[in-house]
Scaffold this active site. Structure first.
Site, PDB file in Angstrom:
ATOM      1  CG  HIS A   1      -2.243  -1.139   1.425  1.00  0.00           C
ATOM      2  ND1 HIS A   1      -2.726  -1.407   1.270  1.00  0.00           N
ATOM      3  CD2 HIS A   1      -2.478  -1.354   0.097  1.00  0.00           C
ATOM      4  CE1 HIS A   1      -4.095  -2.157   1.267  1.00  0.00           C
ATOM      5  NE2 HIS A   1      -3.906  -2.108   0.710  1.00  0.00           N
TER       6      HIS A   1
ATOM      7  CG  HIS B   1      -1.746  -6.602   1.610  1.00  0.00           C
ATOM      8  ND1 HIS B   1      -1.492  -5.777   0.062  1.00  0.00           N
ATOM      9  CD2 HIS B   1      -0.964  -5.425   2.498  1.00  0.00           C
ATOM     10  CE1 HIS B   1      -0.910  -4.924   0.306  1.00  0.00           C
ATOM     11  NE2 HIS B   1      -0.776  -4.466   1.847  1.00  0.00           N
TER      12      HIS B   1
ATOM     13  CB  CYS C   1       4.206 -10.810   4.215  1.00  0.00           C
ATOM     14  SG  CYS C   1       4.740 -10.760   5.816  1.00  0.00           S
TER      15      CYS C   1
ATOM     16  CD  GLU D   1      -2.599  -8.870   7.346  1.00  0.00           C
ATOM     17  OE1 GLU D   1      -2.106  -9.644   8.663  1.00  0.00           O
ATOM     18  OE2 GLU D   1      -1.730  -8.070   7.447  1.00  0.00           O
TER      19      GLU D   1
ATOM     20  CB  THR E   1       0.572  -8.673  10.180  1.00  0.00           C
ATOM     21  OG1 THR E   1       0.670  -8.450   9.417  1.00  0.00           O
ATOM     22  CG2 THR E   1       0.274  -9.946   9.888  1.00  0.00           C
TER      23      THR E   1
ATOM     24  CB  CYS F   1       4.788  -7.475  11.625  1.00  0.00           C
ATOM     25  SG  CYS F   1       5.399  -5.738  10.856  1.00  0.00           S
TER      26      CYS F   1
ATOM     27  CB  SER G   1       0.063   2.045   4.465  1.00  0.00           C
ATOM     28  OG  SER G   1       0.627   1.805   5.541  1.00  0.00           O
TER      29      SER G   1
END
Length: 326
Positions: free
Chosen positions: A51, A84, A106, A136, A174, A204, A232
């Site tokens: 993003h 995502h 990811c 995501e 995350t 994360c 984002s």
């Protein structure tokens, strides 16, 4: 050319450490660029690879074609899944249409997907803490056919109705605010004392580290600029962290978005960047703030990150084969 009116006379710029790209974003961008090198344009990318507007436009200029749904790619085309992650239904559709897939999900999102599959296989229902509509979240919810619930706030937890309160687990998006996620997780554990939590936090390392860095940065500043795109999640959370420290904060796509009035009378201007924002944008923001009167730049003490994720095996194997022929 931007005007150089002076509004931040003699101000100091403080740079958060760490900031900007994380290992998952680096890997996702590398996957698209390597796919383009190997196969040429077009390479289709489902949703924005990360993003960030600058990153997306840069890759578009190199031959990436961003699509919302797989039916926008011709049968047999090469498609990259964004960082995502995607649902099982999307994976099935790609296979059915004969698409050649490079998966840029990811690895830390994949970890959450594996948790969901394991918990559902054990017969547990799962509560996901996350933002409705985020790619995501949609991908993670799509790892199971039913038996999943989404909550975003403590109030959502209070209103939640589940089929089997004694057989629950939870996972998180995350890129959430660490503090907000902890509050919602606490509410879940208070309401459902037997709920199973992740063995290790789903938030994360990069999200955690960047939020911690802003918590150190904000008390030293009277303004914080967060470089990142409005869609984002992790960049928005950085702005919120600064604001909760009582500091004016703005989320900006780049130097062009700075309103000189924001800098009027500021003595210390903090700058950070979301995990999907490249350092080139940070340096352009620093240069713009200097044009507006800042006289010094200092990087705050902080963690030096060394995390790196390997490319997907199929892609790295093709790269190795190509290099061996050169």
């Amino acid at each position: 050319m931007m005007t150089a009116e002076v509004t931040a006379a003699d101000a100091e710029v403080l740079l958060a450490q760490p900031r900007g790209f994380c290992a998952g974003v680096d890997r996702a961008i590398d996957i698209v660029e390597r796919a383009l090198e190997l196969h040429g344009a077009p390479i289709y990318v489902r949703h924005e690879i990360v993003h960030n507007r600058y990153v997306v436009e840069d890759l578009r200029g190199k031959g990436a074609v961003f699509i919302d749904e797989l039916d926008q790619a011709p049968a047999g085309a090469i498609v990259v899944f964004s960082a995502h992650g995607v649902s099982q239904a999307v994976r099935g559709e790609a296979e059915a249409r004969g698409l050649r897939v490079f998966d840029a999900t990811c690895p830390l999102v994949t970890k959450v997907h594996i948790e969901v599959a394991r918990m559902r296989a054990a017969g547990r229902e799962i509560v996901m803490i996350g933002h409705k509509g985020h790619p995501e979240v949609e991908g993670t919810l799509g790892q199971a056919q039913g038996g999943m619930y989404l909550v975003e706030t403590v109030e959502d937890v209070a209103a939640l109705r589940v089929s089997d309160p004694g057989n629950l687990a939870y996972v998180t998006q995350t890129t959430l605010s660490v503090d907000d996620a902890a509050a919602v997780a606490g509410a879940l554990k208070a309401r459902f004392p037997g709920i199973v939590e992740p063995k290790k936090s789903d938030i994360c390392y990069a999200t955690q580290n960047r939020q911690d860095a802003v918590k150190l940065l904000a008390p030293e500043c009277d303004l914080v600029l967060v470089v990142g795109s409005t869609n984002s999640s992790n960049s928005n959370r950085l702005r919120e962290v600064a604001e909760r420290k009582g500091v004016a904060a703005y989320l900006i796509d780049g130097a062009h978005a700075i309103d000189p009035a924001w800098l009027q009378g500021r003595r210390s201007i903090g700058i950070t960047a979301g995990a999907s924002a490249p350092e080139v944008l940070v340096q352009q923001v620093v240069e713009r703030v200097r044009e507006l009167g800042a006289v010094s730049v200092r990087t705050m003490p902080g963690l030096e990150e060394s995390v790196a994720f390997p490319l997907p095996k199929g892609l790295s194997r093709k790269i190795a084969q190509t290099e061996s022929l050169e």
